[in-house]
Design an enzyme around this catalytic site. Structure first.
Site, PDB file in Angstrom:
ATOM      1  N   SER A 137       0.935  -1.155  -0.040  1.00 23.98           N
ATOM      2  CA  SER A 137      -0.006  -0.064  -0.012  1.00 23.98           C
ATOM      3  C   SER A 137       1.036   1.294   0.108  1.00 23.98           C
ATOM      4  CB  SER A 137      -0.927  -0.127   1.438  1.00 23.98           C
ATOM      5  OG  SER A 137      -1.427   1.350   1.379  1.00 23.98           O
ATOM      6  N   TYR A 150      -1.998   0.184  10.554  1.00 23.63           N
ATOM      7  CA  TYR A 150      -2.026  -0.412   9.261  1.00 23.63           C
ATOM      8  C   TYR A 150      -0.841  -0.003   8.633  1.00 23.63           C
ATOM      9  CZ  TYR A 150      -3.626  -0.324   4.296  1.00 23.63           C
ATOM     10  OH  TYR A 150      -3.749  -0.830   3.154  1.00 23.63           O
TER      11      TYR A 150
END
Length: 240
Positions: A137, A150
């Site tokens: 990501s 995250y």
């Protein structure tokens, strides 16, 4: 001409994973689509053009991941590519104290990848070739409020994959694909109301998951002596 490969895709029941399955099957590969929601996998296989089989899988279960890789090898004689896509994005401020969600991200995003690597590497070594594609990501490269855990898990995905690349035996290719804002259901799983509302606004500019699937296909279909190590794919309008 594309050489047909045996490819295992985790987290295949929706979003990027489902798009990767559809694209790779359409490109002529045989794809094993794995996820926990097998009803969605059945629908995906039925709607795909090409060769798709489905397998129920929780990537956090090491024994289950190992058993699936062994089953794929027994059925098809090899495993050419693992697309480690399974992931969750449960954003919240640290002071919200959602420790169970922290654990879930660690289990799926980090341990899930490690379980896949542990299961696939013996196959790749036996074959003298293989390809690990991880889906990280842009969160691997930046931290914003609510993304601390995250982003930490996605940076771990990047670090683990880069470490594997440096350690890799000849014939093993390693790629990290880092998507920016992509149309998916990830944001709908956020339970913290402030983080959920902020993410809905942030995700107003997004690209379809097929854009990431095309990037995965590009990396896989390069000649054996070409290793696409890292690609970041963002919407043109995404800042940062």
């Amino acid at each position: 001409m594309t050489t047909s490969k045996i490819i295992l895709v985790t987290g295949a029941s929706s979003g990027i994973g489902a798009a990767v399955v559809r694209r790779l099957a359409a490109d002529g590969h045989h794809v094993v689509a794995a996820a926990r929601r097998t009803d969605r996998l059945d629908a995906l296989a039925a709607s795909s053009t090409g060769s798709v089989e489905v397998a129920g899988l929780d990537v956090a279960d090491r024994a289950a991941v190992t058993a699936l890789v062994e089953r794929v090898r027994a059925r098809h004689g090899r495993l050419d590519v693992l697309v480690a896509n399974a992931g969750v994005m449960l954003l919240s401020r640290l002071d919200a104290g959602l420790v169970d969600e922290w654990d879930r991200m660690l289990d799926v995003n980090v341990r899930g990848l490690l379980n896949g690597i542990a299961a696939a590497l013996p196959a790749f070594r036996d074959q003298g070739a293989g390809h690990l594609v991880s889906i990280a990501s842009v969160g691997a490269h930046e931290v914003v409020p609510t993304s601390a855990v995250y982003s930490a898990t996605k940076h771990a995905v990047w670090a683990i994959t880069e470490g594997l690349r440096q350690e890799a035996d000849p014939g093993l290719r390693v790629s990290t694909i880092s998507p920016g804002v992509v149309e998916s259901e990830l944001a709908e799983h956020i339970t913290d109301p402030h983080a959920r509302d902020a993410m809905r606004t942030y995700r107003a500019a997004s690209i379809p998951p097929e854009a990431i699937a095309a990037t995965v296909a590009f990396a896989i279909d390069q000649p054996g002596d070409v290793d696409v190590n890292e690609v970041i794919v963002r919407p043109t309008r995404q800042r940062p």
